[in-house]
Design a protein around this motif. Structure first.
Motif, PDB file in Angstrom:
ATOM      1  N   ARG A 273      30.363 -25.182 -28.928  1.00 12.84           N
ATOM      2  CA  ARG A 273      30.326 -25.767 -27.584  1.00 12.84           C
ATOM      3  C   ARG A 273      28.925 -25.614 -26.992  1.00 12.84           C
ATOM      4  N   GLY A 274      28.394 -26.691 -26.479  1.00 11.24           N
ATOM      5  CA  GLY A 274      27.037 -26.721 -25.970  1.00 11.24           C
ATOM      6  C   GLY A 274      26.088 -27.492 -26.870  1.00 11.24           C
ATOM      7  N   ASP A 275      26.448 -27.643 -28.164  1.00 13.02           N
ATOM      8  CA  ASP A 275      25.634 -28.470 -29.061  1.00 13.02           C
ATOM      9  C   ASP A 275      25.803 -29.940 -28.685  1.00 13.02           C
ATOM     10  N   ALA A 276      24.721 -30.698 -28.735  1.00 12.84           N
ATOM     11  CA  ALA A 276      24.804 -32.137 -28.473  1.00 12.84           C
ATOM     12  C   ALA A 276      25.603 -32.814 -29.584  1.00 12.84           C
ATOM     13  N   VAL A 277      26.333 -33.866 -29.227  1.00  9.47           N
ATOM     14  CA  VAL A 277      27.167 -34.569 -30.206  1.00  9.47           C
ATOM     15  C   VAL A 277      26.809 -36.054 -30.219  1.00  9.47           C
ATOM     16  N   VAL A 278      26.574 -36.575 -31.411  1.00 17.89           N
ATOM     17  CA  VAL A 278      26.376 -38.006 -31.639  1.00 17.89           C
ATOM     18  C   VAL A 278      27.553 -38.495 -32.463  1.00 17.89           C
ATOM     19  N   MET A 279      28.305 -39.453 -31.941  1.00 18.65           N
ATOM     20  CA  MET A 279      29.414 -40.033 -32.691  1.00 18.65           C
ATOM     21  C   MET A 279      28.907 -41.231 -33.473  1.00 18.65           C
TER      22      MET A 279
ATOM     23  N   VAL B 178      34.922 -32.156 -26.295  1.00 20.72           N
ATOM     24  CA  VAL B 178      33.770 -31.277 -26.537  1.00 20.72           C
ATOM     25  C   VAL B 178      33.163 -30.771 -25.235  1.00 20.72           C
ATOM     26  N   GLY B 179      33.569 -31.323 -24.113  1.00 25.08           N
ATOM     27  CA  GLY B 179      33.087 -30.853 -22.832  1.00 25.08           C
ATOM     28  C   GLY B 179      31.707 -31.333 -22.457  1.00 25.08           C
ATOM     29  N   GLY B 180      31.325 -32.498 -22.930  1.00 26.86           N
ATOM     30  CA  GLY B 180      30.012 -33.048 -22.598  1.00 26.86           C
ATOM     31  C   GLY B 180      29.875 -34.462 -23.110  1.00 26.86           C
ATOM     32  N   ARG B 181      28.802 -35.117 -22.704  1.00 26.25           N
ATOM     33  CA  ARG B 181      28.586 -36.511 -23.078  1.00 26.25           C
ATOM     34  C   ARG B 181      28.388 -36.645 -24.588  1.00 26.25           C
ATOM     35  N   VAL B 182      29.103 -37.591 -25.170  1.00 24.02           N
ATOM     36  CA  VAL B 182      28.944 -37.932 -26.585  1.00 24.02           C
ATOM     37  C   VAL B 182      28.181 -39.246 -26.687  1.00 24.02           C
ATOM     38  N   ARG B 183      27.066 -39.231 -27.386  1.00 21.38           N
ATOM     39  CA  ARG B 183      26.288 -40.450 -27.605  1.00 21.38           C
ATOM     40  C   ARG B 183      26.854 -41.216 -28.800  1.00 21.38           C
ATOM     41  N   ILE B 184      26.716 -42.535 -28.753  1.00 21.79           N
ATOM     42  CA  ILE B 184      27.218 -43.393 -29.825  1.00 21.79           C
ATOM     43  C   ILE B 184      26.053 -43.902 -30.657  1.00 21.79           C
ATOM     44  N   ALA B 185      26.235 -43.900 -31.982  1.00 19.93           N
ATOM     45  CA  ALA B 185      25.243 -44.453 -32.893  1.00 19.93           C
ATOM     46  C   ALA B 185      25.958 -45.231 -33.985  1.00 19.93           C
ATOM     47  N   PHE B 186      25.235 -46.139 -34.620  1.00 22.10           N
ATOM     48  CA  PHE B 186      25.782 -46.919 -35.724  1.00 22.10           C
ATOM     49  C   PHE B 186      25.068 -46.570 -37.026  1.00 22.10           C
ATOM     50  N   ALA B 187      25.842 -46.423 -38.083  1.00 18.82           N
ATOM     51  CA  ALA B 187      25.249 -46.210 -39.400  1.00 18.82           C
ATOM     52  C   ALA B 187      24.548 -47.474 -39.883  1.00 18.82           C
ATOM     53  N   ALA B 188      25.058 -48.628 -39.474  1.00 24.24           N
ATOM     54  CA  ALA B 188      24.458 -49.917 -39.844  1.00 24.24           C
ATOM     55  C   ALA B 188      24.415 -50.794 -38.590  1.00 24.24           C
ATOM     56  N   PRO B 189      23.403 -50.620 -37.736  1.00 21.73           N
ATOM     57  CA  PRO B 189      23.327 -51.403 -36.498  1.00 21.73           C
ATOM     58  C   PRO B 189      23.188 -52.895 -36.788  1.00 21.73           C
ATOM     59  N   PRO B 190      23.854 -53.758 -36.010  1.00 22.51           N
ATOM     60  CA  PRO B 190      23.692 -55.200 -36.186  1.00 22.51           C
ATOM     61  C   PRO B 190      22.222 -55.601 -36.047  1.00 22.51           C
ATOM     62  N   LYS B 191      21.790 -56.500 -36.899  1.00 22.00           N
ATOM     63  CA  LYS B 191      20.383 -56.910 -36.886  1.00 22.00           C
ATOM     64  C   LYS B 191      20.003 -57.673 -35.627  1.00 22.00           C
ATOM     65  N   ASP B 192      21.003 -58.229 -34.936  1.00 21.62           N
ATOM     66  CA  ASP B 192      20.700 -58.983 -33.720  1.00 21.62           C
ATOM     67  C   ASP B 192      20.572 -58.074 -32.488  1.00 21.62           C
ATOM     68  N   GLY B 193      20.706 -56.769 -32.697  1.00 20.73           N
ATOM     69  CA  GLY B 193      20.546 -55.832 -31.589  1.00 20.73           C
ATOM     70  C   GLY B 193      21.719 -55.764 -30.642  1.00 20.73           C
ATOM     71  N   SER B 194      22.871 -56.299 -31.034  1.00 24.65           N
ATOM     72  CA  SER B 194      24.009 -56.369 -30.123  1.00 24.65           C
ATOM     73  C   SER B 194      24.823 -55.076 -30.069  1.00 24.65           C
ATOM     74  N   GLY B 195      24.506 -54.123 -30.940  1.00 28.70           N
ATOM     75  CA  GLY B 195      25.299 -52.900 -30.976  1.00 28.70           C
ATOM     76  C   GLY B 195      24.537 -51.690 -30.498  1.00 28.70           C
ATOM     77  N   TYR B 196      24.803 -50.556 -31.088  1.00 30.10           N
ATOM     78  CA  TYR B 196      24.152 -49.305 -30.736  1.00 30.10           C
ATOM     79  C   TYR B 196      23.039 -48.998 -31.733  1.00 30.10           C
ATOM     80  N   PRO B 197      22.071 -48.148 -31.348  1.00 31.98           N
ATOM     81  CA  PRO B 197      20.968 -47.801 -32.248  1.00 31.98           C
ATOM     82  C   PRO B 197      21.457 -47.040 -33.481  1.00 31.98           C
ATOM     83  N   SER B 198      20.558 -46.859 -34.430  1.00 31.24           N
ATOM     84  CA  SER B 198      20.888 -46.137 -35.654  1.00 31.24           C
ATOM     85  C   SER B 198      21.088 -44.653 -35.361  1.00 31.24           C
TER      86      SER B 198
END
Length: 238
Positions: free
Chosen positions: A114-120, A145-165
């Motif tokens: 708890r306290g570690d940053a989390v990237v989903m 987890v008790g804090g903000r979870v950031r979202i990332a994509f393993a394969a981001p869409p090439k058109d930039g419509s999703g989340y960063p890598s």
């Protein structure tokens, strides 16, 4: 009535075995045979399996974590091609609190505190509905987890419509002051995308959801409470 578990497909042998093991775990709980099909990479396809079942009523459980292109387009097309007259399709596995609990379990197993940053880290999609479901899952995990979870994509869409890598989001978390960054795998099985997570420079990288008890429980719930019925021939996706 038969059950068909439909997954994406992967060239990774461990990933293929995991889907077979999930079907076996479901069969044990449901006390019925659960067949397996894949919409991409390898076979058999859903159409091939459904055709072999002839007119036996069948429940199709999509082993996907959101309702993206494969669930909304490829799967209906496959069912239509099979001309099977009695198919019931359940909701996809995600979003669900069960999956958030499974991710938390994998994070704890990997050493998250708890306290570690989390990237989903999800696979990646351009589909707005699927992206909304991923955000809903991230909110569920944030509550656990008790804090903000950031979202990332393993394969981001090439058109930039999703989340960063994943490496980009991990770096952003560190830039914001995180001392330890944990990557929560929102993937079902081993494969290319999970390898990308392991190469993302996260301090902690959780295993995919796999056969976590919450995943098996959820798949069986989907089977028992089919989301919507598809009777007769399904119109192909346009």
């Amino acid at each position: 009535m038969g059950t068909l578990l439909v997954a994406h497909g992967t060239r990774n042998n461990h990933g293929v075995a995991m889907i077979a093991d999930l079907a076996a775990a479901m069969a044990d709980r449901l006390d019925e045979q659960v067949r397996v099909a894949f919409v991409d990479v390898l076979g058999p396809t859903p159409s091939e399996v459904l055709t072999s079942l002839e007119e036996r009523p069948t429940v199709v459980v999509p082993a996907f974590l959101s309702s993206g292109f494969h669930v909304c387009h490829d799967l209906p097309r496959e069912i239509a091609e099979s001309a099977h007259p009695a198919v019931t399709v359940t909701d996809a596995l995600g979003p669900s609190p069960e999956l958030a609990r499974a991710m938390l379990g994998r994070l704890l197993d990997a050493g998250w505190r708890r306290g570690d940053a989390v990237v989903m880290a999800a696979a990646g999609t351009r589909d707005p509905q699927a992206q909304g479901q991923i955000r809903a899952t991230a909110a569920m995990l944030s509550a656990l987890v008790g804090g903000r979870v950031r979202i990332a994509f393993a394969a981001p869409p090439k058109d930039g419509s999703g989340y960063p890598s994943v490496p980009e989001v991990v770096a952003a978390a560190r830039a914001d002051g995180a001392r330890t960054v944990a990557v929560a795998s929102y993937l079902l099985a081993e494969g290319l995308f999970q390898q990308r997570l392991r190469e993302s420079d996260g301090d902690i990288v959780a295993d995919p959801l796999g056969l976590h008890p919450a995943v098996v429980r959820l798949a069986c719930l989907r089977r028992r409470h089919a989301g919507f019925a598809v009777t007769g021939r399904v119109a192909p996706a346009r």
